[in-house]
Design a protein around this motif. Structure first.
Motif, PDB file in Angstrom:
ATOM      1  N   GLU A  30    -111.953  34.300  12.029  1.00 15.74           N
ATOM      2  CA  GLU A  30    -111.748  35.542  11.553  1.00 15.74           C
ATOM      3  C   GLU A  30    -112.911  36.213  11.181  1.00 15.74           C
ATOM      4  O   GLU A  30    -113.644  35.803  10.364  1.00 15.74           O
ATOM      5  N   LYS A  31    -113.220  37.516  11.870  1.00 14.31           N
ATOM      6  CA  LYS A  31    -114.451  38.210  11.610  1.00 14.31           C
ATOM      7  C   LYS A  31    -114.116  39.687  11.235  1.00 14.31           C
ATOM      8  O   LYS A  31    -113.033  40.117  11.669  1.00 14.31           O
ATOM      9  N   ASP A  32    -114.801  40.277  10.251  1.00 17.42           N
ATOM     10  CA  ASP A  32    -114.987  41.701   9.952  1.00 17.42           C
ATOM     11  C   ASP A  32    -115.447  42.336  11.131  1.00 17.42           C
ATOM     12  O   ASP A  32    -116.552  42.238  11.608  1.00 17.42           O
ATOM     13  N   PRO A  33    -114.578  43.440  11.660  1.00 14.91           N
ATOM     14  CA  PRO A  33    -115.197  44.245  12.728  1.00 14.91           C
ATOM     15  C   PRO A  33    -116.260  44.842  12.624  1.00 14.91           C
ATOM     16  O   PRO A  33    -117.000  45.318  13.606  1.00 14.91           O
ATOM     17  N   ARG A  34    -116.404  45.350  11.331  1.00 18.88           N
ATOM     18  CA  ARG A  34    -117.542  46.127  10.843  1.00 18.88           C
ATOM     19  C   ARG A  34    -118.926  45.402  10.829  1.00 18.88           C
ATOM     20  O   ARG A  34    -120.135  46.040  11.393  1.00 18.88           O
ATOM     21  N   THR A  35    -119.024  44.476  10.209  1.00 23.17           N
ATOM     22  CA  THR A  35    -120.280  43.409   9.913  1.00 23.17           C
ATOM     23  C   THR A  35    -120.228  42.248  10.995  1.00 23.17           C
ATOM     24  O   THR A  35    -121.304  41.867  11.151  1.00 23.17           O
ATOM     25  N   ILE A  39    -114.485  36.902   7.331  1.00 23.79           N
ATOM     26  CA  ILE A  39    -113.826  37.609   6.169  1.00 23.79           C
ATOM     27  C   ILE A  39    -113.706  36.735   4.900  1.00 23.79           C
ATOM     28  O   ILE A  39    -113.718  37.241   3.878  1.00 23.79           O
ATOM     29  N   TYR A  40    -113.354  35.817   5.068  1.00 24.14           N
ATOM     30  CA  TYR A  40    -113.217  34.745   4.033  1.00 24.14           C
ATOM     31  C   TYR A  40    -114.207  33.793   3.753  1.00 24.14           C
ATOM     32  O   TYR A  40    -114.660  32.746   4.054  1.00 24.14           O
ATOM     33  N   THR A  41    -115.353  34.595   3.196  1.00 17.99           N
ATOM     34  CA  THR A  41    -116.757  33.921   2.582  1.00 17.99           C
ATOM     35  C   THR A  41    -116.293  33.029   1.233  1.00 17.99           C
ATOM     36  O   THR A  41    -115.286  33.204   0.703  1.00 17.99           O
ATOM     37  N   THR A  44    -115.052  35.185  -1.445  1.00 20.28           N
ATOM     38  CA  THR A  44    -113.996  35.736  -1.339  1.00 20.28           C
ATOM     39  C   THR A  44    -112.799  34.749  -1.730  1.00 20.28           C
ATOM     40  O   THR A  44    -111.858  34.920  -2.520  1.00 20.28           O
ATOM     41  N   SER A  97    -121.295  36.017  -5.052  1.00 22.00           N
ATOM     42  CA  SER A  97    -122.016  36.667  -3.722  1.00 22.00           C
ATOM     43  C   SER A  97    -123.525  36.860  -4.181  1.00 22.00           C
ATOM     44  O   SER A  97    -124.291  37.143  -3.363  1.00 22.00           O
TER      45      SER A  97
END
Length: 99
Positions: A30-35, A39-41, A44, A97
């Motif tokens: 699952e990837k963030d469409p913006r970056t 998503i689940y780092t 997170t 982070s």
């Protein structure tokens, strides 16, 4: 996470392991469409873990508190634990982070 990603309940243990692997691969993909980053780092996941550990998730506990101490204390308990969980998870995210 299984509910969010509509993971089916397997019938036996072998299917359960396969189901867990499918969910894990799906979460990793699952990837963030913006970056384009996952998503689940780690930050997170640690943040979610902190929130789930502290927040008020048991409605029956809230009901017993309302019955024994009244609505005022039940709502104070709910508000306090939700705010504490949010702040703790936010701080956990910031700290994780930075590494």
């Amino acid at each position: 996470m299984s509910v969010i990603y509509q993971q089916e309940d397997p019938a036996d243990a072998k299917d359960e392991e396969k189901g867990d692997l499918r969910l894990a691969k799906r979460l990793q993909a699952e990837k963030d469409p913006r970056t384009g980053l996952p998503i689940y780092t780690l930050a997170t996941v640690l943040s979610l873990l902190m929130f789930y550990a502290i927040s008020m998730q048991c409605v029956s506990t809230l009901a017993v508190t309302r019955k024994e101490a009244g609505w005022k204390w039940a709502m104070i308990m709910l508000g306090y634990l939700m705010a504490l969980a949010y702040v703790a998870s936010w701080l956990t995210y910031l700290i994780a982070s930075s590494f």
